[in-house]
Design an enzyme around this catalytic site. Sequence first.
Site, mmCIF file in Angstrom:
data_model
loop_
_atom_site.group_PDB
_atom_site.id
_atom_site.type_symbol
_atom_site.label_atom_id
_atom_site.label_comp_id
_atom_site.label_asym_id
_atom_site.label_seq_id
_atom_site.Cartn_x
_atom_site.Cartn_y
_atom_site.Cartn_z
ATOM 1 N N PHE A 174 0.845 -1.196 0.000
ATOM 2 C CA PHE A 174 0.000 0.000 0.000
ATOM 3 C C PHE A 174 0.878 1.243 0.000
ATOM 4 C CE2 PHE A 174 -2.434 3.448 1.948
ATOM 5 C CZ PHE A 174 -3.550 3.438 1.121
ATOM 6 N N ASP A 232 9.111 2.759 1.560
ATOM 7 C CA ASP A 232 7.945 3.501 2.040
ATOM 8 C C ASP A 232 7.832 3.298 3.550
ATOM 9 O OD1 ASP A 232 5.450 4.414 2.816
ATOM 10 O OD2 ASP A 232 4.434 3.722 1.001
ATOM 11 N N LYS A 291 2.856 9.438 8.435
ATOM 12 C CA LYS A 291 1.930 9.209 9.553
ATOM 13 C C LYS A 291 2.392 9.699 10.931
ATOM 14 C CE LYS A 291 -1.066 5.588 7.752
ATOM 15 N NZ LYS A 291 -0.663 5.019 6.462
HETATM 16 C C1 LIG Z 1 -0.953 5.269 5.102
HETATM 17 C C2 LIG Z 1 0.078 4.909 4.110
HETATM 18 C C3 LIG Z 1 0.252 5.635 2.928
HETATM 19 C C4 LIG Z 1 -0.677 6.766 2.541
HETATM 20 O O1 LIG Z 1 -0.608 7.810 3.439
HETATM 21 P P1 LIG Z 1 -1.780 8.927 3.440
HETATM 22 O O2 LIG Z 1 -1.274 9.962 4.403
HETATM 23 O O3 LIG Z 1 -3.014 8.243 3.872
HETATM 24 O O4 LIG Z 1 -1.874 9.452 2.065
HETATM 25 C C5 LIG Z 1 1.276 5.291 2.084
HETATM 26 N N1 LIG Z 1 2.102 4.278 2.380
HETATM 27 C C6 LIG Z 1 1.979 3.544 3.507
HETATM 28 C C7 LIG Z 1 2.945 2.453 3.784
HETATM 29 C C8 LIG Z 1 0.948 3.822 4.407
HETATM 30 O O5 LIG Z 1 0.806 3.089 5.512
#
Ligand SMILES: *Cc1c(COP(=O)(O)O)cnc(C)c1O
Length: 410
Positions: free
Chosen positions: A145, A229, A258
């Site tokens: 994701f 990421d 986050k």
């Molecule tokens: C939550 C998340 C995203 C997206 O972040 P948003 O602030 O919701 O756009 C991207 N990559 C990872 C691994 C995530 O957990």
Amino acid sequence: MTDNSTHATGAWQSRYESDLVSTFATPPLLLDHGQGAWVWDSDGNKYLDFLGGIAVNSLGHAHPVLIEAVTRQISLAAHVSNLFASAPQLELAERLKRLTGAGDAGRVFFANSGTEANEAAFKLARLNRGANGEKTRIIALQNGFHGRTMGALALTGKAYMRDPFQPMIAGVEHIPATIEALEAAVDGTVAALFVEPLQGEAGVIELPEGFIARARELTAQHGALLIVDEVQTGAGRTGDWFGFQHEGITPDAITLAKGMAGGVPIGALVTFGAASALFHRGQHGTTFGGNPLATAAANAVLGEIEASGLVENARARGEQLKSIIAGFGSPLIAGTRGRGLLIGIALATPVAEALVAAARAQGLIINATGPDSIRLAPPLVIGDIELDEFRTRFGAALAEVAASAAAVTA
Ligand SMILES: *Cc1c(COP(=O)(O)O)cnc(C)c1O
């Protein structure tokens, strides 16, 4: 606990349904305020928050250090645009270069969310074209994701999220998270490989042993960028400052968001070494990104994580939490995954939604990432009291769900 069932027909829920785009399920609670690892709903019911706004509220709710920093900065200047610099922005860029180990050669691009940080990373990948423009492919993992905007969505390895929005941005391929698939995919035509250290949204899924190390070798050998990421895993969440540090590798870039500013929206791309030379003037931009308010908040949060040893706390409390979960000896629980305070609970049967509801009735907020998977991402500040409360509340929820599962079977 007060019975929350009256909420099912609450007036605020019909307002929610008639006023907000129906991309989200109607929420079960209207939250009013919080303190540390605790939140209160609009009826005054108190909950232990073991989701932390999905790994965002690193310091818990209403932390004095964050309140002070945001109050101070907003009274000075919340926003100045990227036509001007600000002291909090410079301080945060330096802090991120130090904490990530990117050091002098590192560079930082600030955004406002995880998906935006990944949009910047996607553009970075496109700039790694190769001498003859041969690097046209970007590799990402199935079930990974990376966000919901079009670039990040193209990277996201969940077909059901992508399909309604076809056509995707071209050039992204999703491979299974196996070393064999990695070896078959990475060659001189690859511009970048995107990977999460732990697949948080997929249910805190761990990569195979040695996957990231092998990814580093192959990408280095073929001139592809390794982009990690760390949107969910960064900022101390996993018991290291960043998830890649657990693997003993140096990436070419990481993305963050986050937990970085404790709830104030922010995102960042941090580039390492030669990757720092890829972006040139005018090739990317943002109005809000890196503004003094958000960067002051991040400085306060990261400073507090450092000053109070919260990375170490995340590691120690995560171990304790895993042993508490194992200690239930519940037939509903098949095992735990993850590191630090990013924990996935594998359920033996698809009772995740029932367990989340039962926990809520016990005054505990947890999250289902799938029918048989629970995610815990409590604030990094939790201690003995919160762990004891978790034991009591989650234990009661487990017993209740186990009893009703047994009743169904009988
Ligand atoms: C939550 C998340 C995203 C997206 O972040 P948003 O602030 O919701 O756009 C991207 N990559 C990872 C691994 C995530 O957990």
